[in-house]
Design a protein around this motif. Structure first.
Motif, PDB file in Angstrom:
ATOM      1  N   LYS A 113       6.065   8.215  -4.791  1.00 26.55           N
ATOM      2  CA  LYS A 113       4.989   7.886  -3.834  1.00 26.55           C
ATOM      3  C   LYS A 113       5.184   6.482  -3.263  1.00 26.55           C
ATOM      4  O   LYS A 113       5.045   6.258  -2.061  1.00 26.55           O
ATOM      5  CB  LYS A 113       3.630   7.912  -4.556  1.00 26.55           C
ATOM      6  CG  LYS A 113       2.915   9.249  -4.446  1.00 26.55           C
ATOM      7  CD  LYS A 113       1.506   9.128  -5.010  1.00 26.55           C
ATOM      8  CE  LYS A 113       1.178  10.403  -5.760  1.00 26.55           C
ATOM      9  NZ  LYS A 113       0.190  10.260  -6.799  1.00 26.55           N
ATOM     10  N   ALA A 114       5.504   5.540  -4.141  1.00 23.36           N
ATOM     11  CA  ALA A 114       5.690   4.144  -3.698  1.00 23.36           C
ATOM     12  C   ALA A 114       6.855   4.052  -2.714  1.00 23.36           C
ATOM     13  O   ALA A 114       6.767   3.360  -1.691  1.00 23.36           O
ATOM     14  CB  ALA A 114       5.937   3.238  -4.897  1.00 23.36           C
ATOM     15  N   ILE A 115       7.945   4.760  -3.022  1.00 18.05           N
ATOM     16  CA  ILE A 115       9.126   4.697  -2.140  1.00 18.05           C
ATOM     17  C   ILE A 115       8.773   5.288  -0.771  1.00 18.05           C
ATOM     18  O   ILE A 115       9.142   4.745   0.272  1.00 18.05           O
ATOM     19  CB  ILE A 115      10.330   5.423  -2.796  1.00 18.05           C
ATOM     20  CG1 ILE A 115      10.743   4.684  -4.074  1.00 18.05           C
ATOM     21  CG2 ILE A 115      11.510   5.527  -1.831  1.00 18.05           C
ATOM     22  CD1 ILE A 115      11.579   5.508  -5.044  1.00 18.05           C
TER      23      ILE A 115
ATOM     24  N   ASP B 159      17.139  12.815  -5.552  1.00 19.04           N
ATOM     25  CA  ASP B 159      17.905  13.132  -4.329  1.00 19.04           C
ATOM     26  C   ASP B 159      17.036  13.158  -3.071  1.00 19.04           C
ATOM     27  O   ASP B 159      17.371  12.555  -2.056  1.00 19.04           O
ATOM     28  CB  ASP B 159      18.623  14.482  -4.480  1.00 19.04           C
ATOM     29  CG  ASP B 159      19.659  14.459  -5.585  1.00 19.04           C
ATOM     30  OD1 ASP B 159      19.317  14.034  -6.701  1.00 19.04           O
ATOM     31  OD2 ASP B 159      20.799  14.852  -5.328  1.00 19.04           O
ATOM     32  N   GLU B 160      15.895  13.870  -3.177  1.00 19.30           N
ATOM     33  CA  GLU B 160      15.079  14.084  -1.977  1.00 19.30           C
ATOM     34  C   GLU B 160      14.561  12.764  -1.397  1.00 19.30           C
ATOM     35  O   GLU B 160      14.721  12.485  -0.202  1.00 19.30           O
ATOM     36  CB  GLU B 160      13.913  15.008  -2.336  1.00 19.30           C
ATOM     37  CG  GLU B 160      13.271  15.649  -1.128  1.00 19.30           C
ATOM     38  CD  GLU B 160      12.118  16.582  -1.539  1.00 19.30           C
ATOM     39  OE1 GLU B 160      12.194  17.202  -2.618  1.00 19.30           O
ATOM     40  OE2 GLU B 160      11.150  16.645  -0.769  1.00 19.30           O
ATOM     41  N   VAL B 161      13.990  11.933  -2.253  1.00 22.49           N
ATOM     42  CA  VAL B 161      13.402  10.690  -1.730  1.00 22.49           C
ATOM     43  C   VAL B 161      14.499   9.712  -1.290  1.00 22.49           C
ATOM     44  O   VAL B 161      14.315   8.956  -0.320  1.00 22.49           O
ATOM     45  CB  VAL B 161      12.407  10.072  -2.742  1.00 22.49           C
ATOM     46  CG1 VAL B 161      13.106   9.387  -3.904  1.00 22.49           C
ATOM     47  CG2 VAL B 161      11.453   9.113  -2.040  1.00 22.49           C
TER      48      VAL B 161
ATOM     49  N   LYS C  61       7.194  -6.333  -1.648  1.00 24.27           N
ATOM     50  CA  LYS C  61       6.085  -5.400  -1.885  1.00 24.27           C
ATOM     51  C   LYS C  61       6.338  -4.745  -3.236  1.00 24.27           C
ATOM     52  O   LYS C  61       7.293  -3.994  -3.391  1.00 24.27           O
ATOM     53  CB  LYS C  61       6.023  -4.361  -0.768  1.00 24.27           C
ATOM     54  CG  LYS C  61       5.818  -5.004   0.599  1.00 24.27           C
ATOM     55  CD  LYS C  61       5.199  -4.079   1.595  1.00 24.27           C
ATOM     56  CE  LYS C  61       4.864  -4.802   2.886  1.00 24.27           C
ATOM     57  NZ  LYS C  61       3.846  -5.850   2.744  1.00 24.27           N
ATOM     58  N   PHE C  62       5.463  -5.051  -4.180  1.00 30.35           N
ATOM     59  CA  PHE C  62       5.690  -4.640  -5.566  1.00 30.35           C
ATOM     60  C   PHE C  62       4.804  -3.451  -5.936  1.00 30.35           C
ATOM     61  O   PHE C  62       3.604  -3.457  -5.678  1.00 30.35           O
ATOM     62  CB  PHE C  62       5.382  -5.821  -6.499  1.00 30.35           C
ATOM     63  CG  PHE C  62       5.527  -5.494  -7.956  1.00 30.35           C
ATOM     64  CD1 PHE C  62       6.779  -5.410  -8.538  1.00 30.35           C
ATOM     65  CD2 PHE C  62       4.410  -5.259  -8.746  1.00 30.35           C
ATOM     66  CE1 PHE C  62       6.923  -5.107  -9.889  1.00 30.35           C
ATOM     67  CE2 PHE C  62       4.545  -4.960 -10.097  1.00 30.35           C
ATOM     68  CZ  PHE C  62       5.807  -4.884 -10.660  1.00 30.35           C
ATOM     69  N   ALA C  63       5.410  -2.426  -6.524  1.00 25.99           N
ATOM     70  CA  ALA C  63       4.628  -1.262  -6.972  1.00 25.99           C
ATOM     71  C   ALA C  63       4.975  -0.945  -8.419  1.00 25.99           C
ATOM     72  O   ALA C  63       6.137  -0.694  -8.751  1.00 25.99           O
ATOM     73  CB  ALA C  63       4.925  -0.065  -6.083  1.00 25.99           C
ATOM     74  N   ASP C  64       3.962  -0.973  -9.274  1.00 25.99           N
ATOM     75  CA  ASP C  64       4.124  -0.663 -10.705  1.00 25.99           C
ATOM     76  C   ASP C  64       3.835   0.824 -10.896  1.00 25.99           C
ATOM     77  O   ASP C  64       2.732   1.284 -10.630  1.00 25.99           O
ATOM     78  CB  ASP C  64       3.137  -1.517 -11.502  1.00 25.99           C
ATOM     79  CG  ASP C  64       3.180  -1.237 -13.000  1.00 25.99           C
ATOM     80  OD1 ASP C  64       3.609  -0.138 -13.396  1.00 25.99           O
ATOM     81  OD2 ASP C  64       2.768  -2.113 -13.765  1.00 25.99           O
ATOM     82  N   ALA C  65       4.825   1.576 -11.375  1.00 26.48           N
ATOM     83  CA  ALA C  65       4.688   3.046 -11.453  1.00 26.48           C
ATOM     84  C   ALA C  65       4.055   3.530 -12.748  1.00 26.48           C
ATOM     85  O   ALA C  65       3.919   4.744 -12.944  1.00 26.48           O
ATOM     86  CB  ALA C  65       6.048   3.701 -11.274  1.00 26.48           C
TER      87      ALA C  65
ATOM     88  N   SER D 185      10.078  -0.793  -6.416  1.00 25.71           N
ATOM     89  CA  SER D 185       9.413   0.188  -7.275  1.00 25.71           C
ATOM     90  C   SER D 185       9.836  -0.062  -8.719  1.00 25.71           C
ATOM     91  O   SER D 185      10.946   0.298  -9.121  1.00 25.71           O
ATOM     92  CB  SER D 185       9.790   1.611  -6.839  1.00 25.71           C
ATOM     93  OG  SER D 185       9.319   2.515  -7.806  1.00 25.71           O
ATOM     94  N   GLN D 186       8.935  -0.683  -9.463  1.00 24.30           N
ATOM     95  CA  GLN D 186       9.207  -1.017 -10.868  1.00 24.30           C
ATOM     96  C   GLN D 186       8.645   0.094 -11.759  1.00 24.30           C
ATOM     97  O   GLN D 186       7.633   0.727 -11.429  1.00 24.30           O
ATOM     98  CB  GLN D 186       8.571  -2.380 -11.208  1.00 24.30           C
ATOM     99  CG  GLN D 186       8.685  -2.839 -12.647  1.00 24.30           C
ATOM    100  CD  GLN D 186      10.135  -2.964 -13.157  1.00 24.30           C
ATOM    101  OE1 GLN D 186      10.843  -1.964 -13.270  1.00 24.30           O
ATOM    102  NE2 GLN D 186      10.578  -4.174 -13.467  1.00 24.30           N
ATOM    103  N   ILE D 187       9.290   0.313 -12.905  1.00 28.87           N
ATOM    104  CA  ILE D 187       8.887   1.385 -13.821  1.00 28.87           C
ATOM    105  C   ILE D 187       7.488   1.148 -14.383  1.00 28.87           C
ATOM    106  O   ILE D 187       6.648   2.047 -14.402  1.00 28.87           O
ATOM    107  CB  ILE D 187       9.892   1.467 -15.003  1.00 28.87           C
ATOM    108  CG1 ILE D 187      11.243   1.954 -14.493  1.00 28.87           C
ATOM    109  CG2 ILE D 187       9.346   2.345 -16.127  1.00 28.87           C
ATOM    110  CD1 ILE D 187      12.390   1.792 -15.485  1.00 28.87           C
TER     111      ILE D 187
END
Ligand code: AHR
Length: 317
Positions: free
Chosen positions: A70-72, A94-96, A57-61, A29-31
């Motif tokens: 969401k990505a995590i 914390d939650e995720v 698996k790359f996700a651009d936030a 999960s990239q910023i």
């Protein structure tokens, strides 16, 4: 192959089933791509994964924490072997992170820290962000050598650990040096465009001749500010001293051209140590230290910045 892990209670947060770290699937999960440094980190991470045969698996936030969360969650649902996170802000994780822990998926933080219990992640690969600010401040203290100096500060993304820590470190270095005063401090969100816009507002509010130095929390904002200073008819690097952080190629070029004075290097290769730690842990449960610290090196006009620029510019910045 999805290597499942078994959660143990107590200090050891994650314990893998003894086995091997082959054919791993890792979520990243990239910023976003706010800066040249960030783009380089993404490039290096993809290269590191490819070299190791990791399915990344790359996700651009797009700079949004909600997109990262969401990505995590999607990575967890897919049953990845591990997760890399470059957390945009410090709070609200914390939650995720609990959800990843409950799913026995180790998390490695890259380049920024979070305000969460450290049993929720395997390790954090970062520089000493306070130290970076401190080095920048110390450089300026030495540079002005006791002369009065009104300083403006371009902060990074509000609520991000580098913005908080680099500010703290800089202010610590200025303590006891009453000749140096931070007269304006505002976020430029780590981007070139905002660095320029905010510097324009500083110049207008203070009058360019009343600003002695700029401290920017990253090079992209400094490069944007250089443009604003030039457009105001002033000489960046001379009329206004500039120190920032990252050491991207454009900063080396600006120093070589006399338009900037100093930068502190942040390696874009966070993924190397992060994936080393992840692979070792998934292979046989090797626990890394909670903090894997990367180097911080100061570059000034005394270095051969043209040569460093040439060397770095092909690295994907
Ligand atoms: O977290 C590291 C910082 O984030 C870099 O200094 C900056 O360029 C990036 O956006």
């Amino acid at each position: 192959m999805n290597i499942k892990t078994t959660l143990l209670a107590g200090a050891v947060a994650f314990a893998p089933v003894a086995g091997f770290a082959a054919d791993l699937t890792i979520g990243f999960s990239q910023i976003g791509s706010e800066s040249g440094w960030r783009a380089a980190e993404t490039t290096v991470t993809k290269q590191q994964a490819e070299e190791r045969g990791i399915d990344l698996k790359f996700a651009d936030a797009q700079q949004k924490q909600e997109n990262q969360i969401k990505a995590i969650r999607s990575f967890i649902a897919q049953g990845v072997d591990g997760i890399l996170i470059a957390p945009v802000v410090a709070t609200g994780w914390d939650e995720v992170l609990e959800e990843a822990k409950d799913a026995d998926i180790p998390v490695v933080l890259m380049d920024r820290t979070v305000d969460a219990p450290d049993d929720l992640y395997l390790t954090a690969v970062t520089s000493d962000l306070v130290h970076e600010g401190n080095v920048a401040g110390q450089w300026l203290v030495d540079e002005v050598a006791g002369a009065d100096c009104r300083v403006v500060e371009l902060q990074g993304t509000t609520g991000s650990s580098p913005a908080i820590d680099r500010k703290t470190g800089f202010e610590q270095a200025l303590e006891g040096h009453d000749n140096l005063e931070i007269v304006r401090s505002q976020t430029g969100d780590f981007t070139r465009s905002q660095g320029k816009v905010v510097m324009e507002s500083f110049l207008k509010a203070e009058g360019g001749e009343n600003i002695c130095a700029l401290y920017a929390h990253n090079d992209d904002m400094a490069v944007g500010a250089i443009q604003a200073i030039k457009e105001a008819g002033l000489k960046p690097g001379e009329d206004i001293k500039i120190v920032s952080i990252d050491a991207v190629p454009d900063a080396h070029l600006a120093i070589a051209n006399g338009e900037m004075n100093a930068t502190i290097e942040l390696t874009p290769n966070m993924a190397g140590p992060a994936l080393d730690a992840m692979e070792a842990y998934l292979a046989d449960g090797t626990m890394p230290p909670k903090w894997i610290q990367t180097e911080s090196k100061l570059y000034t006009a005394e270095d051969d910045n043209k040569a460093v620029y040439e060397m770095k510019k092909d690295l994907g910045y």
